[in-house]
Scaffold this motif. Sequence first.
Motif, PDB file in Angstrom:
ATOM      1  N   LEU A 135       0.967  -1.243  -0.143  1.00 62.27           N
ATOM      2  CA  LEU A 135      -0.075   0.047  -0.066  1.00 62.27           C
ATOM      3  C   LEU A 135       1.000   1.275  -0.028  1.00 62.27           C
ATOM      4  O   LEU A 135       0.322   2.387   0.042  1.00 62.27           O
ATOM      5  N   ASN A 136       2.072   1.249   0.399  1.00 63.33           N
ATOM      6  CA  ASN A 136       2.994   2.154   0.201  1.00 63.33           C
ATOM      7  C   ASN A 136       2.770   3.048  -1.143  1.00 63.33           C
ATOM      8  O   ASN A 136       2.954   2.255  -2.279  1.00 63.33           O
ATOM      9  N   GLY A 137       3.040   4.299  -0.959  1.00 65.13           N
ATOM     10  CA  GLY A 137       3.065   5.305  -2.227  1.00 65.13           C
ATOM     11  C   GLY A 137       1.528   5.359  -2.685  1.00 65.13           C
ATOM     12  O   GLY A 137       1.262   6.204  -3.674  1.00 65.13           O
ATOM     13  N   MET A 138       0.461   5.304  -1.882  1.00 72.46           N
ATOM     14  CA  MET A 138      -1.297   5.467  -2.068  1.00 72.46           C
ATOM     15  C   MET A 138      -1.272   7.027  -2.020  1.00 72.46           C
ATOM     16  O   MET A 138      -0.678   7.460  -1.111  1.00 72.46           O
ATOM     17  N   PHE A 139      -1.878   7.396  -2.778  1.00 74.53           N
ATOM     18  CA  PHE A 139      -2.340   8.859  -2.919  1.00 74.53           C
ATOM     19  C   PHE A 139      -3.285   9.163  -1.346  1.00 74.53           C
ATOM     20  O   PHE A 139      -4.060   8.529  -1.063  1.00 74.53           O
ATOM     21  N   LYS A 140      -2.604  10.105  -0.556  1.00 75.48           N
ATOM     22  CA  LYS A 140      -3.104  10.508   0.611  1.00 75.48           C
ATOM     23  C   LYS A 140      -4.487  10.721   0.676  1.00 75.48           C
ATOM     24  O   LYS A 140      -4.967  11.702  -0.373  1.00 75.48           O
ATOM     25  N   GLU A 141      -5.437  10.219   1.174  1.00 74.05           N
ATOM     26  CA  GLU A 141      -6.741  10.553   1.423  1.00 74.05           C
ATOM     27  C   GLU A 141      -7.278  11.428   2.419  1.00 74.05           C
ATOM     28  O   GLU A 141      -6.340  11.375   3.453  1.00 74.05           O
ATOM     29  N   SER A 142      -7.932  12.277   2.292  1.00 74.17           N
ATOM     30  CA  SER A 142      -8.513  13.165   3.497  1.00 74.17           C
ATOM     31  C   SER A 142      -9.531  12.253   4.647  1.00 74.17           C
ATOM     32  O   SER A 142     -10.166  11.419   4.120  1.00 74.17           O
ATOM     33  N   GLY A 143      -9.450  12.769   5.979  1.00 71.48           N
ATOM     34  CA  GLY A 143      -9.973  11.732   7.017  1.00 71.48           C
ATOM     35  C   GLY A 143      -9.006  10.946   7.908  1.00 71.48           C
ATOM     36  O   GLY A 143      -7.878  11.067   7.586  1.00 71.48           O
ATOM     37  N   GLU A 144      -9.611  10.564   8.741  1.00 70.41           N
ATOM     38  CA  GLU A 144      -8.597   9.688   9.669  1.00 70.41           C
ATOM     39  C   GLU A 144      -8.065   8.095   9.136  1.00 70.41           C
ATOM     40  O   GLU A 144      -8.995   7.585   8.316  1.00 70.41           O
ATOM     41  N   THR A 145      -7.066   7.924   9.264  1.00 65.79           N
ATOM     42  CA  THR A 145      -6.470   6.691   8.847  1.00 65.79           C
ATOM     43  C   THR A 145      -7.101   5.411  10.068  1.00 65.79           C
ATOM     44  O   THR A 145      -6.259   5.450  11.143  1.00 65.79           O
ATOM     45  N   ILE A 146      -7.979   4.627   9.790  1.00 70.54           N
ATOM     46  CA  ILE A 146      -8.327   3.785  10.869  1.00 70.54           C
ATOM     47  C   ILE A 146      -8.303   2.197  10.095  1.00 70.54           C
ATOM     48  O   ILE A 146      -9.212   2.103   8.994  1.00 70.54           O
ATOM     49  N   LEU A 147      -7.788   1.503  10.963  1.00 72.58           N
ATOM     50  CA  LEU A 147      -7.909   0.174  10.462  1.00 72.58           C
ATOM     51  C   LEU A 147      -9.243  -0.666  11.447  1.00 72.58           C
ATOM     52  O   LEU A 147      -9.126  -0.709  12.618  1.00 72.58           O
ATOM     53  N   THR A 148      -9.944  -1.233  10.653  1.00 70.93           N
ATOM     54  CA  THR A 148     -11.303  -1.908  11.237  1.00 70.93           C
ATOM     55  C   THR A 148     -11.118  -3.534  11.191  1.00 70.93           C
ATOM     56  O   THR A 148     -11.015  -3.643  10.110  1.00 70.93           O
ATOM     57  N   LEU A 149     -10.858  -4.028  12.432  1.00 69.40           N
ATOM     58  CA  LEU A 149     -10.838  -5.470  12.294  1.00 69.40           C
ATOM     59  C   LEU A 149     -11.903  -6.227  12.714  1.00 69.40           C
ATOM     60  O   LEU A 149     -12.302  -5.617  13.998  1.00 69.40           O
ATOM     61  N   GLN A 150     -12.591  -6.976  12.068  1.00 68.26           N
ATOM     62  CA  GLN A 150     -13.447  -7.947  12.759  1.00 68.26           C
ATOM     63  C   GLN A 150     -13.045  -9.509  12.936  1.00 68.26           C
ATOM     64  O   GLN A 150     -12.417  -9.911  12.103  1.00 68.26           O
ATOM     65  N   TYR A 151     -13.735 -10.016  14.185  1.00 70.87           N
ATOM     66  CA  TYR A 151     -13.204 -11.260  14.533  1.00 70.87           C
ATOM     67  C   TYR A 151     -14.465 -12.231  14.441  1.00 70.87           C
ATOM     68  O   TYR A 151     -15.662 -11.768  14.813  1.00 70.87           O
ATOM     69  N   ALA A 152     -14.219 -13.668  13.975  1.00 68.44           N
ATOM     70  CA  ALA A 152     -15.377 -14.453  13.904  1.00 68.44           C
ATOM     71  C   ALA A 152     -15.997 -14.852  15.424  1.00 68.44           C
ATOM     72  O   ALA A 152     -17.095 -15.015  15.228  1.00 68.44           O
ATOM     73  N   THR A 153     -15.210 -14.937  16.174  1.00 62.52           N
ATOM     74  CA  THR A 153     -15.693 -15.160  17.586  1.00 62.52           C
ATOM     75  C   THR A 153     -15.592 -14.127  18.378  1.00 62.52           C
ATOM     76  O   THR A 153     -14.604 -13.938  18.853  1.00 62.52           O
ATOM     77  N   PRO A 154     -16.686 -13.668  18.902  1.00 60.35           N
ATOM     78  CA  PRO A 154     -16.534 -12.834  20.202  1.00 60.35           C
ATOM     79  C   PRO A 154     -15.861 -13.182  21.365  1.00 60.35           C
ATOM     80  O   PRO A 154     -16.265 -14.341  21.852  1.00 60.35           O
ATOM     81  N   LEU A 155     -14.974 -12.686  21.772  1.00 58.04           N
ATOM     82  CA  LEU A 155     -14.262 -13.061  22.981  1.00 58.04           C
ATOM     83  C   LEU A 155     -14.371 -12.007  24.051  1.00 58.04           C
ATOM     84  O   LEU A 155     -14.094 -10.719  23.735  1.00 58.04           O
ATOM     85  N   VAL A 156     -14.066 -12.426  25.315  1.00 58.17           N
ATOM     86  CA  VAL A 156     -13.663 -11.211  26.223  1.00 58.17           C
ATOM     87  C   VAL A 156     -12.224 -11.479  26.426  1.00 58.17           C
ATOM     88  O   VAL A 156     -11.441 -12.180  26.865  1.00 58.17           O
ATOM     89  N   PRO A 157     -11.599 -10.289  25.632  1.00 58.93           N
ATOM     90  CA  PRO A 157     -10.030 -10.245  25.572  1.00 58.93           C
ATOM     91  C   PRO A 157      -9.278 -10.151  26.783  1.00 58.93           C
ATOM     92  O   PRO A 157      -9.663  -9.256  27.727  1.00 58.93           O
ATOM     93  N   GLU A 158      -8.321 -10.746  26.996  1.00 60.98           N
ATOM     94  CA  GLU A 158      -7.107 -10.595  27.872  1.00 60.98           C
ATOM     95  C   GLU A 158      -6.098  -9.514  27.165  1.00 60.98           C
ATOM     96  O   GLU A 158      -5.274  -9.016  28.172  1.00 60.98           O
ATOM     97  N   ARG A 159      -5.808  -9.629  26.143  1.00 61.84           N
ATOM     98  CA  ARG A 159      -4.851  -8.856  25.560  1.00 61.84           C
ATOM     99  C   ARG A 159      -4.891  -9.001  23.962  1.00 61.84           C
ATOM    100  O   ARG A 159      -5.445  -9.756  23.557  1.00 61.84           O
ATOM    101  N   LEU A 160      -4.209  -8.063  23.425  1.00 61.67           N
ATOM    102  CA  LEU A 160      -3.914  -7.947  22.069  1.00 61.67           C
ATOM    103  C   LEU A 160      -2.392  -8.127  21.598  1.00 61.67           C
ATOM    104  O   LEU A 160      -1.732  -7.680  22.329  1.00 61.67           O
ATOM    105  N   GLU A 161      -2.051  -8.838  20.523  1.00 61.24           N
ATOM    106  CA  GLU A 161      -0.872  -8.929  20.147  1.00 61.24           C
ATOM    107  C   GLU A 161      -0.907  -8.393  18.670  1.00 61.24           C
ATOM    108  O   GLU A 161      -1.482  -9.046  17.953  1.00 61.24           O
ATOM    109  N   ILE A 162      -0.133  -7.173  18.561  1.00 63.02           N
ATOM    110  CA  ILE A 162       0.207  -6.609  17.258  1.00 63.02           C
ATOM    111  C   ILE A 162       1.543  -6.769  16.553  1.00 63.02           C
ATOM    112  O   ILE A 162       2.405  -6.646  17.269  1.00 63.02           O
TER     113      ILE A 162
END
Length: 524
Positions: A135-162
Amino acid sequence: MSTPSTSKQHLHTSTCKYMLILLTIMILLQSCTTNALKPSPRMDKGSTENSTTTLTPEPTTSPLQATTARQIHPTQAFSTPTIEPPAATDESPQSDDSSLIRQGAASGVLDPYQVEDVAAGQYQPDQADCGSIWLNGMFKESGETILTLQYATPLVPERLEIYATGMPININRIELLNGFSGIGVVLDAPAADSWATLTGEEACARRLTVPVDIDFEVDTVLIEFKDLASAIQIDSVEMIGKLTTFAEPPVYWRVPLPSTPVDITMGKDGLVYVITQPNKLYTYDVEGNQLSQFSVPQESNLTSVTTDQDGNLLVTDSTYQWFISLSSKGEQLSTGVIDFSFPQTAIHPQDGSLHMLSNNRLRTYDIQTGELMGEITLDDIHTYTSLAFNAEGRLYSIRDFNWDATLVRIDPYTGEELDAFLLLNSNLNEVVARDIDIDQSGNIYILFGMNTGQVAIHKLNPQGILIQRFGLISSDLFDKPEGSFLDPTAITVSPDGRFILVADGFDDKSYLSAFLIEIDENPD
């Protein structure tokens, strides 16, 4: 003295005779051996074939006139070895992480660019590269840069690992959300020195662990970045957590069924009745021993079985379009005519009336006389499956079981919907609810064929609140462990809630399983 040629001829003739005799003896021996390997036809103890002569019913306008011709009764009983419950072990408990679920995102969308498949899936350390550098070099769009991730099984999370590259990453905020209920929480932005360096020859260079302390299930993670250059460094965001109310009760026993199960029920006397395709009806005890097999007309198509407060059972047959009430010993008590397709039944615990459901039509019968007492249409829009009464005579069913599954309480005589409990907890996966049963305390047990957590049995308290779930849904036909279910069909529960039985599978891969539940004699 004979000449050499004459001697050879004589020798040849003698040899041929000798070989002929030998060959004859070998053929006779082979014939005897072959016959000895073919056992004569007999009825084995485990056979599902019926040795009782089946009588074909005569045409009649009254089912009571054909009682003798269509009689169903049990054949000679037999016993199988008793299966003991699993013995306790002294193994040390596993680490805390053993009970947690780790999952990567099912989908990832980067806004405002509307790019999909960003940071989706679990982290693979042996992959060729890290992040979404493409995706490097894409033309910059206006607005917030937000990554929306959806998970198949809803969990009570203890942590995220990025997992990410070694390049600088600026994260403004992380938000955890339950997309179904709308409940969410915003976490503090991680400090720049929070990243840990990964050792070894891994695809990604760094990992950020984000601790979480919340009490609700999460199926959506939103990460806001300062810029696109930061967002494309992210390779995977794994959520590690647990399913609420998940338990692993012991499997008391599991026994194979002769063919695909149709329905099961348990009487107050502990006897379990099982229908398998197309017309077999068996009796088991609570230890998994098959006690008897009923003699059923060959043309029958049994569709449901249930029991009343006295332990009598009621069976429906779509071929002959009738129902029959039997004692636990197989004595015929009464019959009635029906014209429902694949009806499901329940008996009112107080007045003994029979209630029969087909799609959205609900009928009431007098079991003693077979008389139809009334019929109502529940709803022209919705479909319904399964019926169950609690001890107080409240009737429950599942509405829209295969797309918007909802547990509903309905008036058994007017069809009015008195209460409803939505069985969905996520917008991402399909939910298919198959069957319900209720114990004498009013707890409701729902059997699922599919849901977001892939957990087959959900136990709700009388107020409709989920208090326990167990038994995983499997797709493995050949290596399915005990306590997991392939295409579960029917559930039944003992009145005290100690035994929970499930029928699942198809053809020769069908099983009847029993969980043994510890009952708290002195609940707080």
